[in-house]
Design a protein around this motif. Sequence first.
Motif, PDB file in Angstrom:
ATOM      1  N   VAL A   4      61.449  88.007  12.189  1.00 38.07           N
ATOM      2  CA  VAL A   4      60.015  88.278  12.242  1.00 38.07           C
ATOM      3  C   VAL A   4      59.782  89.774  12.433  1.00 38.07           C
ATOM      4  N   ASP A   5      60.600  90.417  13.259  1.00 42.82           N
ATOM      5  CA  ASP A   5      60.465  91.862  13.468  1.00 42.82           C
ATOM      6  C   ASP A   5      60.617  92.612  12.151  1.00 42.82           C
ATOM      7  N   THR A   6      61.561  92.200  11.311  1.00 43.72           N
ATOM      8  CA  THR A   6      61.771  92.851  10.020  1.00 43.72           C
ATOM      9  C   THR A   6      60.545  92.691   9.129  1.00 43.72           C
ATOM     10  N   VAL A   7      59.992  91.498   9.086  1.00 38.51           N
ATOM     11  CA  VAL A   7      58.806  91.262   8.263  1.00 38.51           C
ATOM     12  C   VAL A   7      57.636  92.083   8.779  1.00 38.51           C
ATOM     13  N   PHE A   8      57.440  92.105  10.093  1.00 41.19           N
ATOM     14  CA  PHE A   8      56.348  92.914  10.650  1.00 41.19           C
ATOM     15  C   PHE A   8      56.564  94.396  10.375  1.00 41.19           C
ATOM     16  N   ASP A   9      57.802  94.850  10.401  1.00 42.73           N
ATOM     17  CA  ASP A   9      58.098  96.246  10.066  1.00 42.73           C
ATOM     18  C   ASP A   9      57.726  96.517   8.607  1.00 42.73           C
ATOM     19  N   LEU A  10      58.070  95.608   7.705  1.00 43.90           N
ATOM     20  CA  LEU A  10      57.712  95.777   6.295  1.00 43.90           C
ATOM     21  C   LEU A  10      56.196  95.801   6.107  1.00 43.90           C
ATOM     22  N   LEU A  11      55.497  95.000   6.887  1.00 39.61           N
ATOM     23  CA  LEU A  11      54.044  94.915   6.764  1.00 39.61           C
ATOM     24  C   LEU A  11      53.304  96.008   7.551  1.00 39.61           C
ATOM     25  N   SER A  12      54.039  96.861   8.238  1.00 38.11           N
ATOM     26  CA  SER A  12      53.406  97.859   9.103  1.00 38.11           C
ATOM     27  C   SER A  12      52.790  99.033   8.337  1.00 38.11           C
ATOM     28  N   ASN A  13      53.109  99.173   7.060  1.00 43.44           N
ATOM     29  CA  ASN A  13      52.557 100.264   6.262  1.00 43.44           C
ATOM     30  C   ASN A  13      51.669  99.692   5.168  1.00 43.44           C
ATOM     31  N   GLU A  14      50.463 100.221   5.008  1.00 39.96           N
ATOM     32  CA  GLU A  14      49.504  99.680   4.048  1.00 39.96           C
ATOM     33  C   GLU A  14      50.058  99.643   2.622  1.00 39.96           C
ATOM     34  N   ARG A  15      50.642 100.709   2.162  1.00 40.08           N
ATOM     35  CA  ARG A  15      51.156 100.729   0.784  1.00 40.08           C
ATOM     36  C   ARG A  15      52.267  99.701   0.589  1.00 40.08           C
ATOM     37  N   ARG A  16      53.125  99.593   1.562  1.00 43.62           N
ATOM     38  CA  ARG A  16      54.216  98.611   1.475  1.00 43.62           C
ATOM     39  C   ARG A  16      53.633  97.189   1.504  1.00 43.62           C
ATOM     40  N   ARG A  17      52.618  96.964   2.346  1.00 46.70           N
ATOM     41  CA  ARG A  17      51.954  95.651   2.377  1.00 46.70           C
ATOM     42  C   ARG A  17      51.370  95.322   1.016  1.00 46.70           C
ATOM     43  N   TYR A  18      50.628  96.257   0.452  1.00 46.02           N
ATOM     44  CA  TYR A  18      50.004  96.012  -0.843  1.00 46.02           C
ATOM     45  C   TYR A  18      51.065  95.690  -1.896  1.00 46.02           C
ATOM     46  N   ALA A  19      52.157  96.428  -1.880  1.00 43.82           N
ATOM     47  CA  ALA A  19      53.245  96.148  -2.818  1.00 43.82           C
ATOM     48  C   ALA A  19      53.790  94.741  -2.593  1.00 43.82           C
ATOM     49  N   LEU A  20      54.025  94.378  -1.344  1.00 43.82           N
ATOM     50  CA  LEU A  20      54.551  93.038  -1.051  1.00 43.82           C
ATOM     51  C   LEU A  20      53.553  91.943  -1.431  1.00 43.82           C
ATOM     52  N   TYR A  21      52.282  92.154  -1.167  1.00 43.80           N
ATOM     53  CA  TYR A  21      51.275  91.158  -1.548  1.00 43.80           C
ATOM     54  C   TYR A  21      51.347  90.894  -3.049  1.00 43.80           C
ATOM     55  N   TYR A  22      51.340  91.976  -3.806  1.00 44.59           N
ATOM     56  CA  TYR A  22      51.332  91.833  -5.268  1.00 44.59           C
ATOM     57  C   TYR A  22      52.624  91.185  -5.757  1.00 44.59           C
ATOM     58  N   LEU A  23      53.747  91.671  -5.266  1.00 45.94           N
ATOM     59  CA  LEU A  23      55.037  91.113  -5.691  1.00 45.94           C
ATOM     60  C   LEU A  23      55.148  89.642  -5.326  1.00 45.94           C
ATOM     61  N   HIS A  24      54.636  89.290  -4.179  1.00 44.52           N
ATOM     62  CA  HIS A  24      54.688  87.911  -3.695  1.00 44.52           C
ATOM     63  C   HIS A  24      53.919  86.971  -4.626  1.00 44.52           C
ATOM     64  N   GLU A  25      52.875  87.486  -5.279  1.00 38.95           N
ATOM     65  CA  GLU A  25      52.030  86.672  -6.161  1.00 38.95           C
ATOM     66  C   GLU A  25      52.602  86.535  -7.572  1.00 38.95           C
ATOM     67  N   GLN A  26      53.595  87.352  -7.912  1.00 35.87           N
ATOM     68  CA  GLN A  26      54.133  87.355  -9.273  1.00 35.87           C
ATOM     69  C   GLN A  26      55.316  86.403  -9.386  1.00 35.87           C
ATOM     70  N   SER A  27      55.549  85.893 -10.598  1.00 34.52           N
ATOM     71  CA  SER A  27      56.634  84.927 -10.793  1.00 34.52           C
ATOM     72  C   SER A  27      57.895  85.549 -11.371  1.00 34.52           C
ATOM     73  N   GLY A  28      57.916  86.851 -11.521  1.00 34.85           N
ATOM     74  CA  GLY A  28      59.094  87.511 -12.079  1.00 34.85           C
ATOM     75  C   GLY A  28      59.065  88.985 -11.770  1.00 34.85           C
ATOM     76  N   PRO A  29      59.948  89.728 -12.430  1.00 33.71           N
ATOM     77  CA  PRO A  29      60.003  91.177 -12.196  1.00 33.71           C
ATOM     78  C   PRO A  29      58.709  91.874 -12.584  1.00 33.71           C
ATOM     79  N   VAL A  30      58.395  92.923 -11.837  1.00 33.10           N
ATOM     80  CA  VAL A  30      57.200  93.731 -12.060  1.00 33.10           C
ATOM     81  C   VAL A  30      57.662  95.168 -12.286  1.00 33.10           C
ATOM     82  N   SER A  31      57.063  95.824 -13.270  1.00 29.95           N
ATOM     83  CA  SER A  31      57.413  97.227 -13.495  1.00 29.95           C
ATOM     84  C   SER A  31      56.842  98.081 -12.368  1.00 29.95           C
TER      85      SER A  31
END
Length: 110
Positions: A4-31
């Motif tokens: 959980v600490d690792t996930v919260f660390d990843l989510l601690s930065n807005e740009r990284r969160r936005y990237a993770l949100y978008y990647l999480h919604e996709q079904s394959g590789p994203v450019s």
Amino acid sequence: MVTVDTVFDLLSNERRRYALYYLHEQSGPVSIDELVETVRTWENDPPTQNALEEVDALKVELQHHHLPKTAEVEFVQYQPEQGVIQVEGTSPEIDALVTIARVIEQPEDG
């Protein structure tokens, strides 16, 4: 295993969160370029005269800082040589944390 600490660390930065949100919604590789455009849109900053420089700076920041950091967890596959990244094989617990964070933050298309 991702903590959980690792996930919260990843989510601690807005740009990284936005990237993770978008990647999480996709079904394959994203450019990387597609990811940069989405993050920039979600940041909802009005374009300036230096828009191209700002996009380039965002791309560099993602490529050299945020994406390598996210790739430290096993569910993110970052292939800088191919210019793609994807999220795959997350646990239900990780899915729940990312989904809840996205719902709370609600980044919107500009």
